[in-house]
Scaffold this active site. Structure first.
Site, PDB file in Angstrom:
ATOM      1  N   HIS A  19      40.505  52.584  48.366  1.00 29.76           N
ATOM      2  CA  HIS A  19      40.803  52.926  47.035  1.00 29.76           C
ATOM      3  C   HIS A  19      40.130  54.115  46.441  1.00 29.76           C
ATOM      4  CE1 HIS A  19      38.568  50.552  44.692  1.00 29.76           C
ATOM      5  NE2 HIS A  19      39.052  49.386  45.249  1.00 29.76           N
ATOM      6  N   HIS A  22      36.494  53.127  45.284  1.00 23.58           N
ATOM      7  CA  HIS A  22      35.398  53.301  46.514  1.00 23.58           C
ATOM      8  C   HIS A  22      35.046  54.703  46.442  1.00 23.58           C
ATOM      9  CE1 HIS A  22      37.850  49.953  48.417  1.00 23.58           C
ATOM     10  NE2 HIS A  22      36.635  49.168  48.134  1.00 23.58           N
ATOM     11  N   CYS A 127      33.812  30.547  46.095  1.00 24.27           N
ATOM     12  CA  CYS A 127      34.964  31.372  46.161  1.00 24.27           C
ATOM     13  C   CYS A 127      35.005  32.219  47.353  1.00 24.27           C
ATOM     14  CB  CYS A 127      35.152  32.345  45.029  1.00 24.27           C
ATOM     15  SG  CYS A 127      36.331  33.599  45.304  1.00 24.27           S
ATOM     16  N   CYS A 130      34.755  36.187  46.858  1.00 26.03           N
ATOM     17  CA  CYS A 130      33.598  36.555  46.487  1.00 26.03           C
ATOM     18  C   CYS A 130      32.594  36.389  47.760  1.00 26.03           C
ATOM     19  CB  CYS A 130      33.103  36.211  45.366  1.00 26.03           C
ATOM     20  SG  CYS A 130      34.403  36.314  43.965  1.00 26.03           S
ATOM     21  N   CYS A 144      37.948  30.976  39.969  1.00 22.00           N
ATOM     22  CA  CYS A 144      36.938  32.250  40.182  1.00 22.00           C
ATOM     23  C   CYS A 144      37.302  33.241  39.209  1.00 22.00           C
ATOM     24  CB  CYS A 144      37.328  32.962  41.333  1.00 22.00           C
ATOM     25  SG  CYS A 144      36.424  34.666  41.608  1.00 22.00           S
ATOM     26  N   HIS A 147      38.956  36.588  41.122  1.00 23.69           N
ATOM     27  CA  HIS A 147      39.998  36.169  41.866  1.00 23.69           C
ATOM     28  C   HIS A 147      41.072  35.393  41.173  1.00 23.69           C
ATOM     29  CE1 HIS A 147      37.284  37.995  44.799  1.00 23.69           C
ATOM     30  NE2 HIS A 147      38.255  38.516  45.303  1.00 23.69           N
ATOM     31  N   LYS A 292      40.540  46.889  36.459  1.00 27.14           N
ATOM     32  CA  LYS A 292      39.472  47.230  37.594  1.00 27.14           C
ATOM     33  C   LYS A 292      40.561  47.543  38.781  1.00 27.14           C
ATOM     34  CE  LYS A 292      36.032  45.697  40.655  1.00 27.14           C
ATOM     35  NZ  LYS A 292      35.258  44.674  41.095  1.00 27.14           N
ATOM     36  N   LYS A 295      42.267  46.024  45.438  1.00 31.08           N
ATOM     37  CA  LYS A 295      43.447  45.658  46.437  1.00 31.08           C
ATOM     38  C   LYS A 295      44.495  44.500  45.847  1.00 31.08           C
ATOM     39  CE  LYS A 295      45.739  46.552  49.991  1.00 31.08           C
ATOM     40  NZ  LYS A 295      46.517  48.263  50.382  1.00 31.08           N
TER      41      LYS A 295
HETATM   42 ZN    ZN Z   1      36.409  35.225  43.769  1.00 36.78          ZN
END
Ligand code: ZN
Length: 599
Positions: A19, A22, A127, A130, A144, A147, A292, A295
Site C-alpha cells: 500500500h 510501504h 501476538c 506482530c 495486542c 491488532h 495508520k 491492510k
Molecule cells: Zn499484534
C-alpha cells in the site's frame, strides 16, 4: 570527492499486498539513491521482502497455497509496484534467498562464539500478528495494542541472545554518535527505554517450521526479526559490494521499527564483531484520515491504482514534497492534496514554464550569452538539505527557482521582444531544473531533456553546474515527448457522477448504417423510459444476432449527438482492453427489470 552511499529500506512482510505507506519509504530511498548518484557518489540501494514466520505460514494456509509459492507471489507484487513507481533497487533481497540463509547461520555462530547465546524457556503473551511477545504492561487488557486481538499465553523452549550485556555499549553508542538514531526525538525515546534496562532476546522458535533452521539446534528456527535485520548485511557480502558496509550504510525505517534497529541490531553486530552502520533514519507514518494505513484496518491504498490514475512522477513528487520526512512526524495522505499539488506545482508551475519557453524557442531560437538567471539557483543549499534528508525543503528550493523563471518570462516578455538571449537563459535554466528534479520525477525530467534536445550535461564541482547543450539558432521542439506527467488532472466530483442516469435496457433491433463500417443503429427498450435509438461502434466486436435481446446498461441523460444523420440518444456501458481490440458490453442479470437505475 566520491563518497559511498548504501541505502536500505525496511523489507516488507509478505502477508499482504503493498500500500501507499510501504511506497512512501521506498520512494524516499529511491530519491536518495538517485540524488547521490547525481552528485557523483557511488551508490548501493537495497530493498526487498521479509518472508519467514508463523504469520506468513498462516496467511498462505488461508489462501490455500503452499507457503513457498505464496511468498513468491506476494514478493512479486511488491517488486512490480516498485517498478511501476520507477523505484529501481540494485538488489531486491528476499529473506528466503539462499545467500541470506547462509549469512544468518554464520552470524548466529559468531554470536555463539562470543558467548552471547544460551538455551532457556520463554513464557509470555504472544501476538502472532506482530510475531512478538508483549508484557502485561504494554498490552491493552491482554490485547495486542496494534491488532486489538487477545494475546496468547505461550511457553516454549528457546535460544536467547544476551541483549542485557549490551546496555552500556548501546548508551555509549547513542552518546558518542548522536546521529545514529535520527531524528533526535526518536533517539531520546530509545535512550530512556534502554536506561530502564534490557532483557535478553528470545531468538528461536519451535512452534512452526517456516523459517531459517537454527544452526545450533535442528528443532528450532530463527526468530523472524533476528533473521530479517541481517538482510542488510547479507546484501553486502557479494563480491564488490563489501565496501558499502559500515560508514556508508544508512537504514531507512518506519518509527514502529525503531527499537529493533536502534537496539537489537547494533547489539547483534557488536556481538558478531561486525562494524556498525552509520545511521538509522526513523520516519513517521502516512496516515489516511488520521489512522495508520494498514491492510488490517481496511483502508489500504494500492500504489498500482494511484499510478494508473496519476502516473508515477506525480506520486513520487507528492510524497516527497508533502510530508516532512526528516522530522519523523506523521502526515495524512489524501488524494485531494495529491491532485492539488500536481495541478498547482507540477502542471501550472513547471509544466507551463516548459511549454511556454519551448513554444517561444521554436519560433525565435536562442543565442548564447552569460546566464544571469541560472545563478539564482542555490545548489549548495539544495545539496545541504538533501544531505540532512530534508527532501521537502529541497523541492521547495527548486520550485522557488521555477517561480523565478516564470517571473523572468513575465518581466522580459520574450514573445514581444523576440530576445534570443533571454530564451537561452531560460532554456539552460530549465535543463538545470530537469537535472535537479531527475531523482524526484525521473520520467518527466527525462522527457524535458529530450524535448529540448539536450545534448550533453556536464557535471562540475561542487554539483553539476555546467550544461553545454544549447546551440544557437532555432530550436525544434521534440513533439513526441508529451509531458503527460505535467498536465493537469481533473477529479470528478461526486455530485457530477450522481448526475448521470444509468439504466438497464434491452436491445430490440440492430441495423447497419449505410457507409459506416463500425457503427450499428440500435433500438433499445428502456422500460418506463420507452424506446431509444442510439448509434454504437460495436460492429467489429458483435454480430447483429449476438446483440439482439442482450440486456445492457445505458446512459439515458446524455445530450443527443448526430451520428451519420441519426440522433443518437445516449451511450452503452462497455469494457475494453487498452488497445481497444476487445470490447465487452456490461450485461446485468435478467432478474433486474428494464428501466431500473444503476449506481
Ligand atoms: Zn499484534
Amino acid at each position: 570527492m566520491k563518497k559511498k552511499f548504501y541505502v536500505t529500506t525496511a523489507i516488507d512482510y509478505v502477508n499482504a499486498e503493498p500500500h501507499i505507506g510501504h511506497a512512501y519509504q521506498k520512494i524516499v530511498a529511491d530519491i536518495l539513491a538517485r540524488w547521490n548518484k547525481l552528485i557523483g557518489n557511488e551508490v548501493f540501494f537495497v530493498t526487498g521482502t521479509d518472508e519467514h514466520g508463523k504469520k506468513i505460514k498462516d496467511s498462505a494456509q488461508r489462501a490455500g497455497i503452499p507457503v513457498d509459492k505464496f511468498v513468491d507471489k506476494i514478493s512479486e507484487k511488491f517488486k512490480e509496484s516498485w517498478d511501476e513507481l520507477n523505484i529501481h533497487p540494485d538488489r531486491f533481497i528476499r529473506t528466503t534467498d539462499k545467500d541470506h540463509e547462509r549469512v544468518v547461520k554464520e552470524f548466529i555462530k559468531k554470536c555463539e562464539k562470543k558467548g552471547d547465546i544460551y538455551k532457556g524457556t520463554y513464557s509470555g503473551l504472544y501476538c502472532t500478528g506482530c510475531e512478538a511477545y508483549y508484557t502485561e504492561k504494554n498490552s491493552e487488557d491482554g490485547n495486542c495494542p496494534i491488532h486489538k486481538k487477545p494475546l496468547e499465553e505461550i511457553e516454549e523452549e528457546s535460544y536467547f541472545f544476551k541483549l542485557s550485556k549490551y546496555e552500556d555499549f548501546l548508551l555509549e553508542l547513542y552518546k558518542k554518535n548522536p546521529g545514529f538514531v535520527f531524528p533526535v526525538s526518536r533517539r531520546n525515546e530509545v535512550v530512556n527505554r534502554v536506561k530502564e534496562g534490557l532483557k535478553d532476546l528470545s531468538i528461536s522458535r519451535t512452534n512452526f517450521e517456516w523459517g531459517i533452521p537454527f544452526p545450533l539446534d535442528k528443532k528450532h528456527v530463527v526468530y523472524v526479526w533476528f533473521d530479517a535485520l541481517i538482510n542488510y548485511y547479507t546484501a553486502t557480502r557479494k563480491k564488490g559490494k563489501e565496501k558499502f558496509w559500515g560508514k556508508p550504510t544508512v537504514h531507512i525505517l518506519g518509527k514502529d521499527n525503531t527499537w529493533f534497529h536502534a537496539v537489537y541490531w547494533p547489539a547483534m553486530l557488536k556481538s558478531a564483531g561486525i562494524e556498525l552502520p552509520r545511521q538509522t533514519i526513523n520516519h513517521g507514518f502516512l496516515t489516511f484520515n488520521g489512522e495508520k494505513i494498514s491492510k488490517s484496518l481496511g483502508n489500504a491504498i494500492s500504489p498500482k491504482v494511484l499510478v494508473k490514475k496519476y502516473g508515477a512522477d506525480s506520486i513520487r513528487y507528492f510524497v516527497a514534497r508533502h510530508f516532512p520526512f526528516a522530522t519523523g512526524e506523521d502526515g495524512d495522505f489524501s488524494e485531494k492534496a495529491l491532485v492539488d499539488r500536481h495541478n498547482n506545482e507540477l502542471a501550472n508551475k513547471l509544466g507551463n514554464l516548459v511549454s511556454r519557453v519551448s513554444g517561444l524557442i521554436e519560433k525565435y531560437g536562442v543565442e548564447k550569452t552569460s546566464n544571469k538567471l541560472i545563478k539564482k539557483i542555490n545548489e549548495k543549499k539544495i545539496e545541504k538539505l538533501m544531505e540532512n534528508y530534508e527532501i521537502d525543503k529541497a523541492l521547495n528550493e527548486i520550485f522557488a527557482f521555477i517561480d523565478r523563471c516564470n517571473e523572468y518570462v513575465q518581466e522580459k516578455k520574450p514573445w514581444e521582444t523576440k530576445d534570443k538571449k533571454v530564451l537561452y537563459e531560460l532554456k539552460e535554466s530549465i535543463l538545470k531544473i530537469s537535472e535537479l528534479l531527475g531523482p524526484f520525477i525521473p520520467e518527466s525530467a527525462e522527457k524535458i531533456k529530450k524535448q529540448f534536445n539536450a545534448k550533453k550535461i556536464i557535471k562540475g564541482e561542487p554539483l553539476f553546474i555546467k550544461i553545454e547543450s544549447t546551440k544557437a539558432g532555432v530550436h525544434k521542439v521534440n513533439k513526441e515527448e508529451k509531458l503527460v506527467g505535467l498536465m493537469s488532472v481533473k477529479e470528478v466530483e461526486f455530485e457530477e457522477w450522481e448526475k448521470l442516469d444509468l439504466r438497464v435496457a434491452q436491445i430490440k433491433e440492430v441495423e447497419d448504417i449505410l457507409g459506416a463500417d463500425k457503427l450499428y443503429k440500435i433500438i433499445l427498450d428502456v422500460g418506463e423510459l420507452g424506446s431509444r435509438t442510439i448509434c454504437a461502434g460495436l460492429k467489429e466486436f458483435y454480430s447483429k444476432e449476438k446483440l439482439k435481446g442482450k440486456r445492457i446498461i445505458y446512459f439515458s441523460n446524455l445530450k443527443p449527438r448526430k451520428l451519420r444523420g441519426i440522433d443518437s440518444q445516449g451511450m452503452l456501458l462497455a469494457a475494453s482492453n487498452k488497445e481497444r481490440t476487445k470490447v465487452s458490453l456490461i450485461s446485468p442479470d435478467s432478474e433486474i427489470e428494464l428501466g431500473a437505475t444503476v449506481g
